[in-house]
Structures are given as structure tokens and as C-alpha cells.
Write a protein that holds these residues in place. Structure first.
Motif, PDB file in Angstrom:
ATOM      1  N   VAL A  94       0.965  -1.260   0.077  1.00 22.27           N
ATOM      2  CA  VAL A  94      -0.031  -0.051  -0.006  1.00 22.27           C
ATOM      3  C   VAL A  94       0.892   1.073  -0.001  1.00 22.27           C
ATOM      4  O   VAL A  94       2.128   1.222   0.340  1.00 22.27           O
ATOM      5  N   ASP A  95       0.349   2.170  -0.339  1.00 17.46           N
ATOM      6  CA  ASP A  95       1.261   3.703  -0.223  1.00 17.46           C
ATOM      7  C   ASP A  95       1.541   4.256   0.921  1.00 17.46           C
ATOM      8  O   ASP A  95       0.316   4.742   1.686  1.00 17.46           O
ATOM      9  N   LEU A  96       2.469   3.781   1.593  1.00 19.53           N
ATOM     10  CA  LEU A  96       2.668   4.251   2.863  1.00 19.53           C
ATOM     11  C   LEU A  96       2.797   5.609   3.254  1.00 19.53           C
ATOM     12  O   LEU A  96       2.421   6.277   4.198  1.00 19.53           O
ATOM     13  N   ALA A  97       2.909   6.704   1.976  1.00 19.66           N
ATOM     14  CA  ALA A  97       2.879   7.885   2.270  1.00 19.66           C
ATOM     15  C   ALA A  97       1.482   8.575   2.219  1.00 19.66           C
ATOM     16  O   ALA A  97       1.595   9.805   2.242  1.00 19.66           O
ATOM     17  N   ALA A  98       0.517   7.689   1.779  1.00 22.18           N
ATOM     18  CA  ALA A  98      -0.754   8.421   1.444  1.00 22.18           C
ATOM     19  C   ALA A  98      -1.412   8.725   2.774  1.00 22.18           C
ATOM     20  O   ALA A  98      -1.129   8.057   3.817  1.00 22.18           O
ATOM     21  N   ASP A 100      -4.135   8.841   3.971  1.00 18.78           N
ATOM     22  CA  ASP A 100      -5.209   7.797   4.389  1.00 18.78           C
ATOM     23  C   ASP A 100      -4.734   6.366   4.329  1.00 18.78           C
ATOM     24  O   ASP A 100      -5.504   5.601   4.186  1.00 18.78           O
ATOM     25  N   VAL A 101      -3.675   6.329   4.671  1.00 13.89           N
ATOM     26  CA  VAL A 101      -2.817   4.917   4.529  1.00 13.89           C
ATOM     27  C   VAL A 101      -3.537   3.820   5.559  1.00 13.89           C
ATOM     28  O   VAL A 101      -3.958   2.725   4.987  1.00 13.89           O
ATOM     29  N   ALA A 102      -3.937   4.113   6.721  1.00 17.95           N
ATOM     30  CA  ALA A 102      -4.998   3.484   7.372  1.00 17.95           C
ATOM     31  C   ALA A 102      -6.093   2.846   6.781  1.00 17.95           C
ATOM     32  O   ALA A 102      -6.398   1.770   6.871  1.00 17.95           O
ATOM     33  N   ASP A 103      -6.800   3.893   5.996  1.00 20.20           N
ATOM     34  CA  ASP A 103      -8.070   3.236   5.356  1.00 20.20           C
ATOM     35  C   ASP A 103      -7.797   2.253   4.307  1.00 20.20           C
ATOM     36  O   ASP A 103      -8.452   1.505   4.063  1.00 20.20           O
ATOM     37  N   ARG A 104      -6.665   2.544   3.688  1.00 16.79           N
ATOM     38  CA  ARG A 104      -6.243   1.762   2.363  1.00 16.79           C
ATOM     39  C   ARG A 104      -5.900   0.404   2.867  1.00 16.79           C
ATOM     40  O   ARG A 104      -6.139  -0.659   2.319  1.00 16.79           O
ATOM     41  N   ALA A 106      -6.940  -0.980   5.653  1.00 18.17           N
ATOM     42  CA  ALA A 106      -8.316  -1.621   6.127  1.00 18.17           C
ATOM     43  C   ALA A 106      -9.191  -2.076   4.718  1.00 18.17           C
ATOM     44  O   ALA A 106      -9.913  -3.043   4.825  1.00 18.17           O
ATOM     45  N   GLU A 107      -9.005  -1.234   3.564  1.00 17.42           N
ATOM     46  CA  GLU A 107      -9.618  -1.588   2.369  1.00 17.42           C
ATOM     47  C   GLU A 107      -9.173  -3.100   1.793  1.00 17.42           C
ATOM     48  O   GLU A 107     -10.080  -3.575   1.658  1.00 17.42           O
ATOM     49  N   ALA A 148      -2.209  -2.005  12.578  1.00 20.24           N
ATOM     50  CA  ALA A 148      -3.335  -2.899  11.819  1.00 20.24           C
ATOM     51  C   ALA A 148      -2.839  -4.252  12.418  1.00 20.24           C
ATOM     52  O   ALA A 148      -3.592  -5.308  11.840  1.00 20.24           O
ATOM     53  N   GLY A 149      -1.858  -4.459  12.945  1.00 14.37           N
ATOM     54  CA  GLY A 149      -1.414  -6.111  13.474  1.00 14.37           C
ATOM     55  C   GLY A 149      -0.763  -6.753  12.448  1.00 14.37           C
ATOM     56  O   GLY A 149      -0.717  -7.885  12.327  1.00 14.37           O
ATOM     57  N   LEU A 150       0.025  -6.136  11.517  1.00 14.44           N
ATOM     58  CA  LEU A 150       0.472  -6.495  10.240  1.00 14.44           C
ATOM     59  C   LEU A 150       2.011  -6.326  10.418  1.00 14.44           C
ATOM     60  O   LEU A 150       2.558  -5.629  11.035  1.00 14.44           O
TER      61      LEU A 150
END
Length: 289
Positions: A94-98, A100-104, A106-107, A148-150
Motif C-alpha cells: 500500500v502507499d505508505l505515504a498516503a 489515508d494509509v490506515a483506510d487503504r 483496511a480496504e 493494523a497488526g501486520l
């Protein structure tokens, strides 16, 4: 015949007819072009007892991550019929710099096979800024991965080593896995500062290491004696409960067969440590089902 392997903690799947991989930027990569899918991987590794595996992103495109999740969830078509594939987890992108990274994240996890996402990786080794990992937006993104537990997989070369050590120290709540033992310059015979860096990393309890990708860091015509000191330093520093085997297939085929990579790892790992390195460490760190 080699002894059974339970978990291959690092391999790839791709089809260069479907997606373009910019890092395959010359004739050197011709052997990697084509379709390397779950069926091909399963047919190869079944003979070595691979029961579970972790497939890792190779492209800065979340579309590839969705493809890997689908491949992990689907039955594998083999000559003798369909059967469950060995892929038990996906390290995606995922784009770490976004913002809304947490939402991405989760999506992705809400997608039909999103429960198979176990980690995130960015190909930091290709970033021109050696301190890319320490950018405030990236640090916030890595924090979101941990929240996110990842797991966050770290792919760096020596120029990014200092920044990698710093972010691992700065974020003790995040579980980090160092890919390919930090890509030491085996071909050049370099030992320091890599060896001291590994020792420093080993002092951080939130860091584990993949014993993977070393054959492609060695010179053509490598011998086990060229690589074993590096592998054994990783094991001596981290201990078997924080080291895991990975084939880096199909990239490894540029320098060795799957069997040669596996045999080299078996030679590096004492018999009493093999249950951990070839299975238990990866299962625990990635939380494999």
C-alpha cells in the motif's frame, strides 16, 4: 532428497504478460519474464515438503496485492486435479505515504481474501533517497501497518541500512522482518559494516530476519563457502527463533535451483534449529493460520 520444509517465508508470483515490472530493466531479467503462478510454484515445491508459504509483493501497485490475495485463496490447478495451494499469507503493498494509509490497509483487508494479508512491503532499495524510511509520512505509514497488526517487511541495501536501523529502533511496537539479510555484498567479499549492523539489529526484539536471497548477492559460480559465513552470522546474532527460511523464488533461479537454495540453507542451519528456521518462526511472526 532434501528433508521436509514446512514454510517458505519468501517467494513471488507474477505474470509479466499481465503487469510490467520496471525493475526487470535489462536482458539479465529475461529468465524471470513470463508466468510464475501458484500452480508452477506448487508443482515445484511439493517435492520438498513445502506446506505453507508467504508470497511477497514485487510491484508498487495495490492491484498486484489483490492478485496475490486471490491467488492465495484459489485452489491450484495441477495435472492430477485441483488442490489447496501452499500460500498461507501475503505481504502486499500500500502507499505508505498516503494520508489515508490506515483506510487503504483496511480496504485491502475487507476484500474477499483480505484476511490472508499478513504484512506490507515497499521496495526501499529502489528509492533514490537513502533516508526515505525516515520521512515523517513514511514513518506514519509504517506505524499504521503495525497498528493494523501486520508485519512490515524491510527491503534495503547497505545505503539504506542506517535509516532501517533507526526506524526499527524508533517503532518498537511494530514487528519488522528484514528481507534477504539486508543484501550483504557477498560478491565483493564485504563483511563490515554489514556484520556490525546485523549485530545491532539483533538487539531489537521487534526484528526478525529472512535467510533468503543470498545466492543472488554472491558472484556467479558461487560456492557454499562464499555464503555460509553470512548466513551463520545472522543465525548467531538473532538465534533460530528470529530467523526464517525463504527461497526468493523465482529470483533465486538467476543463480541457483530451488533445491540448491534449500540445501544451502540446510547446511547453514544446525539440525536442532531447523524446526524454528523452516517453520515455527515464520508461523509465529506472521501469525499464519
Amino acid at each position: 532428497m532434501t528433508e521436509a520444509v514446512l514454510v517458505d517465508a519468501h517467494h513471488h508470483l507474477w505474470d509479466t504478460g499481465v503487469r510490467d515490472y520496471p525493475w526487470m530493466d535489462g536482458p539479465w531479467a529475461d529468465p524471470l519474464r513470463g508466468r510464475f503462478d501458484a500452480a508452477r510454484y506448487t508443482a515445484l515445491t511439493g517435492a520438498y515438503g513445502v506446506r505453507d508459504s508467504i508470497v511477497v509483493q514485487a510491484l508498487h501497485d495495490v492491484g498486484e496485492t489483490y492478485d496475490l490475495l486471490a491467488a492465495a485463496a484459489d485452489p491450484v490447478e495441477l495435472d492430477h486435479g485441483d488442490e489447496p495451494g501452499p500460500v498461507a499469507g501475503v505481504v502486499g503493498w500500500v502507499d505508505l505515504a498516503a494520508p489515508d494509509v490506515a483506510d487503504r490497509i483496511a480496504e485491502v483487508r475487507r476484500s474477499p481474501s483480505g484476511g490472508l494479508l499478513v504484512g506490507v512491503r515497499h521496495q526501499v532499495q529502489d528509492e533514490p533517497d537513502p533516508e526515505w524510511l525516515l520521512r515523517p509520512d513514511v514513518v506514519r505509514g509504517v506505524e499504521a501497518v503495525g497498528a493494523a497488526g501486520l508485519v512490515y517487511d524491510v527491503l534495503v541495501r547497505p545505503p539504506q541500512a542506517t535509516a532501517a536501523l533507526e526506524i526499527m529502533r524508533r517503532l518498537p511496537e511494530v514487528s519488522f522482518v528484514l528481507d534477504h539479510a539486508g543484501k550483504p555484498d557477498i560478491a565483493g567479499g564485504a563483511w563490515e559494516p554489514w556484520a556490525g549492523w546485523i549485530t545491532s539489529l539483533s538487539a531489537l526484539p521487534n526484528v526478525a530476519v529472512k535467510l533468503s536471497g543470498l545466492v543472488t548477492e554472491a558472484a556467479p559460480g558461487w560456492k557454499p563457502a562464499d555464503i555460509l559465513p553470512y548466513a551463520r552470522h545472522v543465525l548467531d546474532s538473532f538465534g533460530a527463533d528470529r530467523v526464517m527460511y525463504g527461497s526468493d523464488w523465482p529470483v533465486c533461479t538467476l543463480a541457483a535451483s530451488y533445491e540448491q537454495v534449500l540445501d544451502l540453507a540446510r547446511e547453514a542451519v544446525p539440525a536442532g534449529d531447523r524446526d524454528a528456521v523452516f517453520g515455527a518462526t515464520a508461523r509465529r511472526v506472521y501469525g499464519l493460520r
